[in-house]
Design a protein around this motif. Structure first.
Motif, PDB file in Angstrom:
ATOM      1  N   ALA A 160       0.808  -1.226   0.000  1.00 56.03           N
ATOM      2  CA  ALA A 160       0.000   0.000   0.000  1.00 56.03           C
ATOM      3  C   ALA A 160       0.843   1.279   0.000  1.00 56.03           C
ATOM      4  CB  ALA A 160      -0.948  -0.010   1.185  1.00 56.03           C
ATOM      5  N   SER A 161       2.020   1.243   0.661  1.00 57.16           N
ATOM      6  CA  SER A 161       2.756   2.516   0.740  1.00 57.16           C
ATOM      7  C   SER A 161       4.019   2.493  -0.110  1.00 57.16           C
ATOM      8  CB  SER A 161       3.116   2.822   2.202  1.00 57.16           C
ATOM      9  OG  SER A 161       4.370   2.287   2.519  1.00 57.16           O
ATOM     10  N   ARG A 162       4.375   3.667  -0.616  1.00 54.22           N
ATOM     11  CA  ARG A 162       5.552   3.746  -1.480  1.00 54.22           C
ATOM     12  C   ARG A 162       6.837   3.496  -0.681  1.00 54.22           C
ATOM     13  NH1 ARG A 162       5.767  10.273  -2.574  1.00 54.22           N
ATOM     14  NH2 ARG A 162       3.683   9.973  -3.365  1.00 54.22           N
ATOM     15  N   GLU A 163       6.803   3.864   0.616  1.00 51.89           N
ATOM     16  CA  GLU A 163       7.991   3.637   1.445  1.00 51.89           C
ATOM     17  C   GLU A 163       8.242   2.128   1.580  1.00 51.89           C
ATOM     18  OE1 GLU A 163       5.597   5.821   2.310  1.00 51.89           O
ATOM     19  OE2 GLU A 163       6.811   7.599   1.820  1.00 51.89           O
ATOM     20  N   THR A 164       7.136   1.395   1.822  1.00 47.48           N
ATOM     21  CA  THR A 164       7.288  -0.066   1.945  1.00 47.48           C
ATOM     22  C   THR A 164       7.775  -0.643   0.625  1.00 47.48           C
ATOM     23  OG1 THR A 164       5.439  -0.032   3.471  1.00 47.48           O
ATOM     24  CG2 THR A 164       6.065  -2.182   2.611  1.00 47.48           C
ATOM     25  N   ALA A 165       7.193  -0.168  -0.462  1.00 44.40           N
ATOM     26  CA  ALA A 165       7.608  -0.674  -1.782  1.00 44.40           C
ATOM     27  C   ALA A 165       9.103  -0.428  -1.988  1.00 44.40           C
ATOM     28  CB  ALA A 165       6.801   0.018  -2.873  1.00 44.40           C
ATOM     29  N   SER A 166       9.564   0.768  -1.629  1.00 43.42           N
ATOM     30  CA  SER A 166      10.980   1.112  -1.836  1.00 43.42           C
ATOM     31  C   SER A 166      11.874   0.259  -0.948  1.00 43.42           C
ATOM     32  CB  SER A 166      11.227   2.589  -1.514  1.00 43.42           C
ATOM     33  OG  SER A 166      10.330   3.380  -2.245  1.00 43.42           O
ATOM     34  N   LYS A 167      11.412   0.038   0.276  1.00 42.63           N
ATOM     35  CA  LYS A 167      12.225  -0.735   1.224  1.00 42.63           C
ATOM     36  C   LYS A 167      12.364  -2.180   0.729  1.00 42.63           C
ATOM     37  CE  LYS A 167      12.504  -1.824   6.108  1.00 42.63           C
ATOM     38  NZ  LYS A 167      12.144  -3.231   6.048  1.00 42.63           N
ATOM     39  N   ILE A 168      11.255  -2.737   0.272  1.00 38.85           N
ATOM     40  CA  ILE A 168      11.287  -4.124  -0.218  1.00 38.85           C
ATOM     41  C   ILE A 168      12.175  -4.210  -1.464  1.00 38.85           C
ATOM     42  CG2 ILE A 168       9.848  -5.910  -1.309  1.00 38.85           C
ATOM     43  CD1 ILE A 168       7.660  -5.119   0.745  1.00 38.85           C
TER      44      ILE A 168
END
Ligand code: SF4
Length: 735
Positions: A160-168
């Motif tokens: 859902a979040s771009r931060e999570t996407a970037s971290k993954i």
């Protein structure tokens, strides 16, 4: 296979084949059967179909047979009353899914030539790149073979979040994986999230947006198929060879950010054919038993901050640490380097401060790979000469890890720490000793670097058994003592494992040449009743170490003919030692101090020395700093006994050996023991009492002197006479 997953996969496959076939029929009407179809700039046709069936789809008309094959493969949709409870139908449905998707995507190239950018990087208007052409494939595919890229993560949907996407994405990049992105979750596309978060996407950053719908997942599978064709020598149509090649060589997996649709299930089932499991954050039924995949097939409900670790674990991806990132030079060339008094900045252990090192195995979810923590002052917080206590606790987890391997891995700390320029490591377990040189401090040494080295090198050297490694380093006294307490129990349990084994029950002993970097001619012979003189390796450890690394420092040694059972002299052992010491040592008596004693390196827990006037033997442990009746302190004795030479009358021993039935057997056994430091007597007290009782002399324990009775031979002799010590009545030890 779960009925829910199986039925969803078959339902999904049917929908996909129906949809693709409908598109095909329309295209056929529009363009005719002779219309050429292909993915752009590739000699691999539609690569999944080409790899699995050997069929070259070049024209629309060629698709007819493939759709027929899809229908043949597609099992009946599962109903309440018809159910075939096995995996095969779902796998067939998955395979048919990829055939249908590949044809669907080929027709898409025909219908919408600009749907994909067909470039290596996104354009300003479009970030969907589409299938890799042969230029990209040649450049990138080879990385899957030379180890630069172990595999890929095929991502369906987005968190859902771009931060999570970037971290993954970053976590996956750090593991050198390619990230192939497809489809959306609740209208959110992962490449869009990354771009919005200023993350560069494209082949150059390994973040590849393949396509906006699940059908583009077939590009990822097609890429894997082409790697097997181009670099694995697998022939088109050799579906078995291609599937096995990828299962064994391409570390790929699917990450599905739910909800998971029937069509996604169909793709996931298809990927399992190649041994690629699916890991999802969504609540879906799991398929945990192993079979086609190396480990589990579908794992669900994984939180986002664990999803990469979990995927790596489930796929069995081995972490390859290529660079040991520390500011000091590092490598075997520095292993034998000493840190002398004038070069010394500070030290830990070695009798100056409490110190301990221990490696234990844990459950997979208890270890966070790569975590290195330091609790307590670091080198920058102290003055030169200010010594610190030190505990190095390494926790490991691995699918193939066994607790029997712990001591072998732990013993690696010695040479691995010595690989760091300017750092010297001696001893082991709770008598380890680390000396930090001024040069290392000037280059920016931190205690954490020891953790970085252990993490990287243990992965490199023991990747086959280790999946995760975390290192905890403590320099606070309380913490160090806590670790010491825990470690003591671990060591005790390890030492007890030998149980009732004796030297007579085994035909094979084990060698250890791990310390040859310090003492080139030194060879430890490890028997069930005489463990390595460092106290860290027993016979079982030698055996386990040989299992892990058959060409390593622990080799099985056939005892061969017994030449003298009392001295512990065996033809096979002599031949081995002669060869392993390159002729420097031709004979070894396993149980004698005076005749051909075992050589010593420098790592021994204790030193045994003959006391001629007392007609007995003294043993001094490394931690005892005081004078001994031999007229020498431990350090001077160590200089005489160590270095890999045989010195009759001096020998390195482990504390454990002190209570062995084979102790100094050639010299009369434990009855020769006349002096040991009090701290050692206390430490091995219970076992030593048992041993005295076993030989029918329980009173012997109190006849063994310590520094409390004296530290000169004269004082000890007086005490022995007063007590009536049996050594005085024995045959002269020195003829
Ligand atoms: S002291 Fe012996 S057993 Fe221990 S590591 Fe060195 S060579 Fe191996």
């Amino acid at each position: 296979m779960s009925k829910i997953i199986c039925s969803a996969a078959i339902r999904g496959a049917k929908k996909i084949i129906d949809m693709a076939e409908e598109t095909y029929e329309e295209a056929l009407k529009k363009y005719g059967a002779e219309q050429e179809v292909s993915f752009p700039n590739t000699a691999y046709f539609l690569p999944v179909i080409y790899s699995m069936l050997g069929a070259k789809v070049e024209k629309l008309g060629d698709m007819k047979d493939i759709f027929r094959e899809c229908r043949t493969l597609l099992p009946p949709v599962v109903t309440e009353d018809i159910w075939l409870p096995y995996l095969a139908p779902a796998l067939d449905a998955g395979m048919a899914t990829f055939f249908a998707e590949e044809m669907f995507e080929a027709i898409r190239y025909l219908n919408e030539p600009d749907f994909y950018t067909k470039t290596e990087d996104p354009t300003a208007e479009n970030f969907w790149l589409g299938a890799a052409d042969d230029v990209v494939f040649r450049k990138r595919g080879v990385e899957f073979v030379d180890g630069t890229a172990p595999g890929f993560a095929a991502i369906l949907g987005a968190p859902a979040s771009r931060e999570t996407a970037s971290k993954i994405a970053l976590e996956l990049q750090e593991k050198n994986l390619y990230i192939f992105m497809h489809d959306q979750t609740d209208g959110i596309y992962m490449p869009q999230e990354l771009v919005d978060n200023n993350v560069q996407v494209g082949w150059n950053t390994r973040l590849v947006p393949f396509g906006p719908s699940y059908t583009s997942a077939v590009f990822a599978i097609g890429f894997a198929c082409r790697v097997a064709l181009a670099f694995g020598g697998i022939k088109p149509g050799d579906y078995r060879g291609n599937l096995l090649y990828n299962k064994d060589r391409t570390f790929a997996f699917v990450i599905a950010f739910g909800p998971v649709s029937d069509e996604w299930y169909a793709n996931a089932a298809g990927a399992i054919n190649w041994g690629f499991p699916t890991i999802s954050d969504y609540d879906i039924p799991e398929i945990l038993p192993t079979g086609i995949c190396t480990y589990e097939h579908v794992v669900a409900n994984v939180p986002h901050d664990e999803i990469v670790q979990k995927a790596i674990e489930v796929r069995g991806l081995k972490i390859n640490v290529t660079k040991i990132d520390i500011p000091m030079s590092f490598g075997p060339a520095f292993e034998g380097e000493r840190v002398r008094k004038d070069d010394l900045f500070m030290e830990c252990g070695g009798g100056r401060t409490p110190a301990v090192e221990v490696l234990i195995s844990k459950e997979m979810d208890e270890v966070e790979d790569g975590k290195v923590i330091l609790e307590g002052p670091d080198i920058g917080d102290i003055e030169q000469g200010q010594n610190l206590p030190l505990a190095i606790l390494v926790e490991v987890a691995g699918r193939e890890m066994q607790s029997d391997f712990e001591p072998i891995l732990e013993r690696q700390f010695h040479h691995l720490t010595n690989y760091i320029q300017g750092i010297m490591h001696m001893g082991q377990r709770n008598i380890m000793w680390v000396r930090i040189g001024k040069a290392a401090v000037e280059k920016g040494f931190s205690f954490k670097h020891i953790g970085v080295v252990l993490h990287g090198k243990l992965h490199q050297d023991f990747g086959a058994i280790l999946d995760k490694i975390q290192v905890k380093i403590f320099t606070e006294k309380d913490k160090v003592e806590q670790v010491q307490q825990m470690a003591r129990k671990v060591y005790e349990a390890r030492d007890l494992r030998l149980g009732a084994m004796t030297d007579e029950t085994e035909d094979v002993f084990y060698s250890c040449t791990l310390c040859q970097s310090f003492a080139p001619s030194h060879v430890c012979i490890i028997t069930p009743e005489r463990i390595g003189m460092c106290g860290a390796y027993n016979w079982l450890d030698g055996k386990a170490s040989y299992q892990i690394n058959p060409t390593g420092p622990n080799q099985p040694v056939e005892k061969g003919e017994c030449l003298d059972p009392v001295k512990g002299s065996f033809a096979g052992i002599n031949a081995f030692v002669n060869q392993a010491s390159r002729g420097a040592v031709t004979k070894v008596s396993c149980y004698s101090l005076m005749i051909d004693p075992m050589t010593a390196c420098g790592c021994f827990e204790a030193i045994a020395a003959m006391l001629p006037q007392c007609n007995g033997i003294m043993v001094v442990n490394r931690d005892y700093m005081g004078m001994t009746p031999s007229g020498m302190k431990f350090t001077t004795l160590a200089g005489m006994a160590g270095g890999g030479m045989q010195t009759p009358g001096f020998m390195g021993v482990s504390k454990h050996y002190m209570t062995s039935k084979k102790l100094f057997m050639a010299e009369g056994g434990v009855k020769r023991l006349v002096w040991i430091p009090k701290m050692l007597k206390d430490e091995i007290g219970e076992k030593l009492k048992e041993r005295c009782a076993e030989i029918g002399m329980p009173e012997l324990f109190d006849m063994i002197a310590t520094e409390e009775q004296g530290t000169t031979e004269e004082e000890i002799l007086e005490f022995l006479k007063e007590k009536g010590h049996p050594a005085l009545e024995m045959e002269a030890a020195i003829g």
